[in-house]
Write a protein that holds these residues in place. Structure first.
Motif, PDB file in Angstrom:
ATOM      1  N   LEU A  27       0.822  -1.206   0.000  1.00 37.10           N
ATOM      2  CA  LEU A  27       0.000   0.000   0.000  1.00 37.10           C
ATOM      3  C   LEU A  27       0.863   1.267   0.000  1.00 37.10           C
ATOM      4  CD1 LEU A  27      -2.628   1.502   0.050  1.00 37.10           C
ATOM      5  CD2 LEU A  27      -2.876   0.965   2.486  1.00 37.10           C
ATOM      6  N   SER A  28       2.018   1.235   0.647  1.00 34.49           N
ATOM      7  CA  SER A  28       2.923   2.382   0.601  1.00 34.49           C
ATOM      8  C   SER A  28       3.413   2.613  -0.830  1.00 34.49           C
ATOM      9  CB  SER A  28       4.122   2.156   1.532  1.00 34.49           C
ATOM     10  OG  SER A  28       3.709   2.051   2.880  1.00 34.49           O
ATOM     11  N   ALA A  29       3.658   1.527  -1.561  1.00 30.23           N
ATOM     12  CA  ALA A  29       4.049   1.646  -2.967  1.00 30.23           C
ATOM     13  C   ALA A  29       2.913   2.260  -3.783  1.00 30.23           C
ATOM     14  CB  ALA A  29       4.425   0.273  -3.526  1.00 30.23           C
ATOM     15  N   HIS A  30       1.666   1.883  -3.457  1.00 24.36           N
ATOM     16  CA  HIS A  30       0.524   2.475  -4.157  1.00 24.36           C
ATOM     17  C   HIS A  30       0.384   3.965  -3.838  1.00 24.36           C
ATOM     18  CE1 HIS A  30      -1.486  -0.730  -6.387  1.00 24.36           C
ATOM     19  NE2 HIS A  30      -1.090  -1.563  -5.445  1.00 24.36           N
ATOM     20  N   CYS A  31       0.822   4.395  -2.666  1.00 25.22           N
ATOM     21  CA  CYS A  31       0.820   5.832  -2.348  1.00 25.22           C
ATOM     22  C   CYS A  31       1.747   6.586  -3.296  1.00 25.22           C
ATOM     23  CB  CYS A  31       1.256   6.059  -0.900  1.00 25.22           C
ATOM     24  SG  CYS A  31       0.045   5.562   0.337  1.00 25.22           S
ATOM     25  N   ALA A  32       2.917   5.994  -3.584  1.00 23.18           N
ATOM     26  CA  ALA A  32       3.833   6.608  -4.546  1.00 23.18           C
ATOM     27  C   ALA A  32       3.183   6.690  -5.926  1.00 23.18           C
ATOM     28  CB  ALA A  32       5.139   5.817  -4.611  1.00 23.18           C
ATOM     29  N   LEU A  33       2.418   5.655  -6.279  1.00 25.89           N
ATOM     30  CA  LEU A  33       1.748   5.616  -7.585  1.00 25.89           C
ATOM     31  C   LEU A  33       0.613   6.628  -7.674  1.00 25.89           C
ATOM     32  CD1 LEU A  33       1.444   4.097 -10.342  1.00 25.89           C
ATOM     33  CD2 LEU A  33      -0.194   2.601  -9.168  1.00 25.89           C
ATOM     34  N   GLN A  34      -0.127   6.820  -6.575  1.00 23.45           N
ATOM     35  CA  GLN A  34      -1.386   7.571  -6.631  1.00 23.45           C
ATOM     36  C   GLN A  34      -1.322   9.005  -6.113  1.00 23.45           C
ATOM     37  OE1 GLN A  34      -4.504   5.413  -4.609  1.00 23.45           O
ATOM     38  NE2 GLN A  34      -4.449   3.682  -6.016  1.00 23.45           N
ATOM     39  N   HIS A  35      -0.180   9.476  -5.602  1.00 18.59           N
ATOM     40  CA  HIS A  35      -0.210  10.761  -4.885  1.00 18.59           C
ATOM     41  C   HIS A  35      -0.469  11.969  -5.787  1.00 18.59           C
ATOM     42  CE1 HIS A  35       4.105  10.816  -6.025  1.00 18.59           C
ATOM     43  NE2 HIS A  35       4.043  12.121  -5.872  1.00 18.59           N
ATOM     44  N   HIS A  36      -0.449  11.791  -7.112  1.00 16.08           N
ATOM     45  CA  HIS A  36      -0.826  12.884  -8.023  1.00 16.08           C
ATOM     46  C   HIS A  36      -2.183  12.645  -8.672  1.00 16.08           C
ATOM     47  CE1 HIS A  36       2.537  15.689  -7.988  1.00 16.08           C
ATOM     48  NE2 HIS A  36       3.367  14.658  -7.954  1.00 16.08           N
ATOM     49  N   GLU A  37      -2.903  11.622  -8.229  1.00 14.82           N
ATOM     50  CA  GLU A  37      -4.284  11.457  -8.678  1.00 14.82           C
ATOM     51  C   GLU A  37      -5.159  12.476  -7.951  1.00 14.82           C
ATOM     52  OE1 GLU A  37      -4.955   9.621 -11.115  1.00 14.82           O
ATOM     53  OE2 GLU A  37      -3.671   7.834 -11.125  1.00 14.82           O
ATOM     54  N   ARG A  38      -6.223  12.914  -8.594  1.00 15.96           N
ATOM     55  CA  ARG A  38      -7.114  13.912  -8.001  1.00 15.96           C
ATOM     56  C   ARG A  38      -8.555  13.419  -8.100  1.00 15.96           C
ATOM     57  NH1 ARG A  38      -2.969  14.877  -6.031  1.00 15.96           N
ATOM     58  NH2 ARG A  38      -1.669  16.727  -6.286  1.00 15.96           N
ATOM     59  N   ILE A  39      -9.385  13.836  -7.154  1.00 12.24           N
ATOM     60  CA  ILE A  39     -10.709  13.222  -7.009  1.00 12.24           C
ATOM     61  C   ILE A  39     -11.624  13.483  -8.196  1.00 12.24           C
ATOM     62  CG2 ILE A  39     -10.562  13.190  -4.496  1.00 12.24           C
ATOM     63  CD1 ILE A  39     -12.471  15.570  -4.424  1.00 12.24           C
ATOM     64  N   ASP A  40     -11.332  14.509  -9.027  1.00 14.37           N
ATOM     65  CA  ASP A  40     -12.163  14.750 -10.206  1.00 14.37           C
ATOM     66  C   ASP A  40     -11.641  14.015 -11.433  1.00 14.37           C
ATOM     67  OD1 ASP A  40      -9.887  16.190 -10.748  1.00 14.37           O
ATOM     68  OD2 ASP A  40     -10.914  18.084 -11.214  1.00 14.37           O
ATOM     69  N   GLY A  41     -10.592  13.199 -11.258  1.00 14.01           N
ATOM     70  CA  GLY A  41     -10.052  12.429 -12.371  1.00 14.01           C
ATOM     71  C   GLY A  41      -9.017  13.164 -13.199  1.00 14.01           C
ATOM     72  N   SER A  42      -8.624  14.373 -12.771  1.00 17.30           N
ATOM     73  CA  SER A  42      -7.696  15.186 -13.569  1.00 17.30           C
ATOM     74  C   SER A  42      -6.230  14.873 -13.291  1.00 17.30           C
ATOM     75  CB  SER A  42      -7.947  16.682 -13.301  1.00 17.30           C
ATOM     76  OG  SER A  42      -7.661  17.008 -11.941  1.00 17.30           O
ATOM     77  N   GLY A  43      -5.960  13.955 -12.347  1.00 19.31           N
ATOM     78  CA  GLY A  43      -4.585  13.668 -11.980  1.00 19.31           C
ATOM     79  C   GLY A  43      -3.936  12.618 -12.865  1.00 19.31           C
ATOM     80  N   TYR A  44      -2.795  12.153 -12.417  1.00 18.01           N
ATOM     81  CA  TYR A  44      -2.049  11.135 -13.169  1.00 18.01           C
ATOM     82  C   TYR A  44      -1.426  10.154 -12.182  1.00 18.01           C
ATOM     83  CZ  TYR A  44       2.094  14.053 -12.002  1.00 18.01           C
ATOM     84  OH  TYR A  44       3.072  14.774 -11.353  1.00 18.01           O
ATOM     85  N   PRO A  45      -1.028   8.939 -12.626  1.00 18.14           N
ATOM     86  CA  PRO A  45      -0.856   8.516 -14.035  1.00 18.14           C
ATOM     87  C   PRO A  45      -2.097   7.899 -14.674  1.00 18.14           C
ATOM     88  CG  PRO A  45       0.036   6.835 -12.575  1.00 18.14           C
ATOM     89  CD  PRO A  45      -0.400   7.969 -11.681  1.00 18.14           C
ATOM     90  N   ARG A  46      -3.110   7.508 -13.873  1.00 13.35           N
ATOM     91  CA  ARG A  46      -4.229   6.749 -14.454  1.00 13.35           C
ATOM     92  C   ARG A  46      -5.515   7.548 -14.575  1.00 13.35           C
ATOM     93  NH1 ARG A  46      -5.007   1.560 -11.081  1.00 13.35           N
ATOM     94  NH2 ARG A  46      -4.435   2.920  -9.345  1.00 13.35           N
ATOM     95  N   GLY A  47      -5.553   8.748 -14.004  1.00 12.48           N
ATOM     96  CA  GLY A  47      -6.774   9.543 -14.099  1.00 12.48           C
ATOM     97  C   GLY A  47      -7.934   8.957 -13.329  1.00 12.48           C
ATOM     98  N   ILE A  48      -7.621   8.210 -12.242  1.00  8.92           N
ATOM     99  CA  ILE A  48      -8.696   7.654 -11.417  1.00  8.92           C
ATOM    100  C   ILE A  48      -9.310   8.762 -10.566  1.00  8.92           C
ATOM    101  CG2 ILE A  48      -7.761   5.326 -11.417  1.00  8.92           C
ATOM    102  CD1 ILE A  48      -6.497   5.850  -8.725  1.00  8.92           C
ATOM    103  N   ARG A  49     -10.466   8.494  -9.987  1.00 12.10           N
ATOM    104  CA  ARG A  49     -11.177   9.565  -9.278  1.00 12.10           C
ATOM    105  C   ARG A  49     -11.795   9.058  -7.980  1.00 12.10           C
ATOM    106  NH1 ARG A  49     -14.824  12.468 -12.431  1.00 12.10           N
ATOM    107  NH2 ARG A  49     -13.604  11.992 -14.299  1.00 12.10           N
ATOM    108  N   GLY A  50     -12.159  10.029  -7.113  1.00 11.25           N
ATOM    109  CA  GLY A  50     -12.928   9.746  -5.904  1.00 11.25           C
ATOM    110  C   GLY A  50     -12.450   8.576  -5.093  1.00 11.25           C
ATOM    111  N   GLY A  51     -13.352   7.629  -4.867  1.00 17.19           N
ATOM    112  CA  GLY A  51     -13.075   6.477  -4.026  1.00 17.19           C
ATOM    113  C   GLY A  51     -12.080   5.499  -4.611  1.00 17.19           C
TER     114      GLY A  51
END
Length: 372
Positions: free
Chosen positions: A225-249
């Motif tokens: 899960l700590s590795a996933h934090c490195a992967l997801q820390h630029h994701e944003r809840i409206d989907g505008s982040g990166y690298p995957r553009g995931i959103r919300g929950g």
């Protein structure tokens, strides 16, 4: 136990307003976490110029008018030195490493970072309800090292205030400490570029999230899960982040915390291409992104826990009076107690007085800087 500072005569002065003859009220650390300049050192013009070149935005300066302002570091000097040393040595080794991952010549890094985080959690746990106020002044040869420690301190203190279990704190703290480890695989000419990145350079920079995940996912002593934090820390809840553009929950709660404090620390740090934003301006920027980039409840909790105007900060009020922040209202940190040193006409006061801004709601801070 966390080391406490003694009674220090101090105010926080922007580096451009420091003058020869002023005396330091707090230590300045070098890039390895050792003391570069000690308390009570008299500043020379050469010292001021060198500290400015190093990117130091401000210094704590002795001032008898604020001789009871006590500033306490969130972590001890020993812990800080150990943590920065761990970050610096391991990140530098990874930067220079061109071998395929998990070569026999590549030692695992998990235990070293887990040990460093353990010391950080022990120190912060001594006062889990304290306001978040980073007070160290450090010279660093790489922004990445200090930023990694700052984000870890912010995130871990928020986790403590949220009542996270020790296991969750360890996962969150390691994710925060290592959130930018992927930048060790970004070319230095991009990572340290003194101007705005081109489109292709920004695309290359964005890959640090994926590189970080790849570096951490198979590390012993580093939770997945700590590795996933490195992967997801630029994701944003409206989907505008990166690298995957995931959103919300779809974004893990820990990654949301790290993304929030990563943004705040980046905005309030001096960079080669721009000056630091004032803390209250950075909080306003976070609020502008509430419910689109960041969870509103998280922004509100961060606002309630961070000392927007740290002790010793010089402020000017809308009345024209100016002075120094001498205490923080824990229930309303954006409205501190200010010791007024200069009246509305710009005249120094022989008998300074204090104003509790939480009891005078018409008062607002209009600027942060030096007082006479």
């Amino acid at each position: 136990m966390m080391e406490k500072c003694g009674t220090i005569n101090m105010r926080l002065v922007p580096i451009q307003l420091c003058r020869p003859g002023m005396r330091l009220a707090r230590k300045v650390y070098n890039e390895e976490g050792f003391v570069l300049l000690a308390e009570h050192v008299e500043l020379s013009q050469g010292m001021i110029q060198r500290l400015s070149q190093y990117g130091i935005p401000h210094l704590y300066i002795e001032d008898s008018r604020t001789n009871d302002v006590i500033v306490q570091d969130p972590i001890s000097e020993e812990t800080r030195r150990m943590a920065i040393g761990t970050i610096r040595s391991n990140f530098k080794r990874i930067m220079m490493d061109t071998l395929p991952r998990r070569s026999v010549n590549q030692p695992f890094i998990g235990k070293a970072f887990k040990d460093a985080l353990g010391l950080i959690i022990d120190d912060l746990s001594q006062n889990p309800t304290a306001m978040i106020m980073l007070t160290d002044i450090s010279v660093t040869d790489h922004y990445l090292y200090q930023h990694s420690l700052n984000v870890c301190i912010y995130a871990t203190m928020l986790g403590l205030s949220e009542g996270y279990s020790h296991q969750d704190l360890a996962v969150l703290g390691l994710g925060a400490l290592l959130h930018d480890i992927g930048k060790t695989k970004i070319p230095l000419d991009i990572l340290q570029k003194p101007g705005k990145l081109s489109g292709s350079e920004f695309e290359a920079m964005k890959r640090h999230t994926e590189f970080g995940y790849m570096l951490l996912k198979d590390e012993p002593n580093i939770p997945l899960l700590s590795a996933h934090c490195a992967l997801q820390h630029h994701e944003r809840i409206d989907g505008s982040g990166y690298p995957r553009g995931i959103r919300g929950g779809e974004i893990h709660e820990f990654a949301k915390w790290i993304g929030l404090v990563d943004s705040y620390d980046a905005m309030t740090s001096n960079r080669v291409y721009r000056s630091a934003m004032l803390p209250h301006q950075a909080v306003e920027a976070l609020y502008a992104g509430a419910n689109t980039l960041y969870e509103t409840s998280m922004v509100e909790h961060f606002r309630d826990k961070v000392a927007i105007y740290p002790l010793g900060t010089t402020v000017t009020l809308n009345t024209g009076e100016s002075g120094v922040v001498v205490d923080i209202n824990s229930q309303s940190p954006q409205r501190p107690i200010v010791r007024v040193l200069v009246d509305a006409d710009g005249q120094p006061l022989h008998a300074p007085y204090e104003i509790d801004m939480s009891k005078h709601l018409s008062l607002v801070v209009v600027s942060v800087g030096d007082v006479k």
